[in-house]
Design an enzyme around this catalytic site. Structure first.
Site, PDB file in Angstrom:
ATOM      1  N   GLU A 228       0.825  -1.212   0.000  1.00 34.53           N
ATOM      2  CA  GLU A 228       0.000   0.000   0.000  1.00 34.53           C
ATOM      3  C   GLU A 228       0.859   1.261   0.000  1.00 34.53           C
ATOM      4  O   GLU A 228       2.068   1.198   0.239  1.00 34.53           O
ATOM      5  CB  GLU A 228      -0.924   0.002   1.216  1.00 34.53           C
ATOM      6  CG  GLU A 228      -0.163   0.030   2.532  1.00 34.53           C
ATOM      7  CD  GLU A 228      -1.009   0.538   3.686  1.00 34.53           C
ATOM      8  OE1 GLU A 228      -1.281   1.752   3.695  1.00 34.53           O
ATOM      9  OE2 GLU A 228      -1.368  -0.259   4.562  1.00 34.53           O
TER      10      GLU A 228
ATOM     11  N   LYS B 105      -6.020  10.346   1.203  1.00 32.34           N
ATOM     12  CA  LYS B 105      -6.116   8.971   1.691  1.00 32.34           C
ATOM     13  C   LYS B 105      -7.319   8.334   1.000  1.00 32.34           C
ATOM     14  O   LYS B 105      -8.456   8.750   1.208  1.00 32.34           O
ATOM     15  CB  LYS B 105      -6.278   8.969   3.212  1.00 32.34           C
ATOM     16  CG  LYS B 105      -6.268   7.592   3.836  1.00 32.34           C
ATOM     17  CD  LYS B 105      -6.474   7.694   5.339  1.00 32.34           C
ATOM     18  CE  LYS B 105      -6.558   6.314   5.970  1.00 32.34           C
ATOM     19  NZ  LYS B 105      -6.909   6.395   7.397  1.00 32.34           N
TER      20      LYS B 105
ATOM     21  N   LYS C 198      -5.329  -2.900  14.020  1.00 28.34           N
ATOM     22  CA  LYS C 198      -4.673  -1.900  14.857  1.00 28.34           C
ATOM     23  C   LYS C 198      -5.327  -1.891  16.236  1.00 28.34           C
ATOM     24  O   LYS C 198      -6.543  -1.930  16.361  1.00 28.34           O
ATOM     25  CB  LYS C 198      -4.752  -0.528  14.194  1.00 28.34           C
ATOM     26  CG  LYS C 198      -4.006  -0.459  12.872  1.00 28.34           C
ATOM     27  CD  LYS C 198      -4.080   0.941  12.268  1.00 28.34           C
ATOM     28  CE  LYS C 198      -3.295   1.020  10.970  1.00 28.34           C
ATOM     29  NZ  LYS C 198      -3.989   0.374   9.839  1.00 28.34           N
TER      30      LYS C 198
END
Length: 307
Positions: A29, A91, A164
């Site tokens: 990514e 993003k 995460k």
């Protein structure tokens, strides 16, 4: 006149040749370049991740959108361009892709968008740091990462260090189960929590070798079962952070974000940066090492799949 996606897609020559000849390719990514860490560390890390992929026998394909073109495999100059532009790069999740194409703008791909572009190019394996998931308090905010929905739809294996630890890990696993996404632990039955090797939550299955993981995903593809697969790979012991310390840091960062009213796709970059400040840079060191670790495992799995 309507075009197909190939009209918007640029596959780097090295990547195209590898795919055509059946060589292993690993997608990477670009959000980690623009939003993951400061310049020039972001560029150095991106190039180091590509080096690790090559070292383990595969061809790296860093994915991004540059001036409206969908790029599968970008050059050192393009990595540096994204690194210098940093947070000014959008993003990019699934919903943003057509807008950036039409406006000919730059985009750093999230897990979801990297999966989409990888699948377009025919790449089956993608290495990242950690996936997005169900955010804390999602029962009222409905803040759930598009990464999870993409895993339910797109046939790409994602190798990560778990979700995460700023997320609600239990609800993230529940969501993936509902969507029928297999979650494997590499040499563990416990879900790793990004900075730490433990979370208190169990994954669906344990797999002990890259060959075993390759066989499971190959069977999934042969059966034409919809969606991808999640491989969770614990951060190496020597780089793992103390569970209690990182939990306190996360809680402190979450409270700051709530006070500032930070929501949506700005949440994760903000929290990761705050955690880095709170831990005096230790979390960033761990972040880099777990990405390198995932790139190595993904490459080994890619090589097994090609065999």
């Amino acid at each position: 006149m309507m075009k197909n996606f190939n009209s918007y897609l640029d596959i780097a020559e090295e990547v195209a040749e590898a795919l055509a000849s059946g060589k292993p390719v690993v997608a990477l990514e670009s959000t980690i370049i623009s939003h993951g860490m400061p310049y020039p560390q972001n560029v150095e890390t991106a190039l180091e991740v590509e080096r690790v992929v090559r070292e383990n026998g595969a061809v790296p394909a860093t994915i991004a959108i540059i001036k409206g073109r969908l790029k599968v495999g970008i050059s050192k100059e393009e990595i540096d361009y994204l690194g210098k532009k940093g947070l000014a790069v959008i993003k990019t999740s699934r919903r943003d892709v057509p807008v950036l194409i039409a406006k000919q703008e730059d985009g750093a791909t999230t897990v979801a968008t990297t999966m989409i572009l990888a699948a377009m190019a025919g790449i089956k394996i993608f290495a990242t740091g950690g996936i997005g998931g169900v955010h804390r308090g999602a029962e009222t905010t409905m803040d759930i990462s598009a990464d999870l929905e993409e895993l339910a739809m797109t046939p790409v294996m994602v190798v990560c260090a778990g979700a995460k630890s700023i997320l609600d890990l239990g609800l993230t696993l529940e969501y993936l189960e509902t969507k029928g996404v297999p979650v494997l632990g590499y040499q563990t039955k416990e879900l790793p929590a990004f900075y730490t090797r433990e979370s208190g939550f169990e994954v669906d299955y344990r797999a002990d070798t890259p060959k075993e993981i390759a066989a499971i995903f190959t069977a999934k593809m042969d059966l034409k079962l919809k969606g991808g697969m999640l491989v969770t790979n614990p951060i190496p012991v020597e780089y793992a952070m103390d569970h209690e310390t990182i939990s306190k840091s996360i809680q402190e960062a979450v409270e700051r974000a709530e006070k500032l009213g930070i929501k949506g796709k700005e949440t994760t970059p903000y929290l990761l940066n705050e955690i880095q400040i709170i831990t005096k840079g230790e979390s960033l060191k761990s972040n880099i090492q777990l990405v390198l670790n995932n790139a190595a495992l993904a490459s080994q799995i890619a090589c097994e799949m090609c065999r």
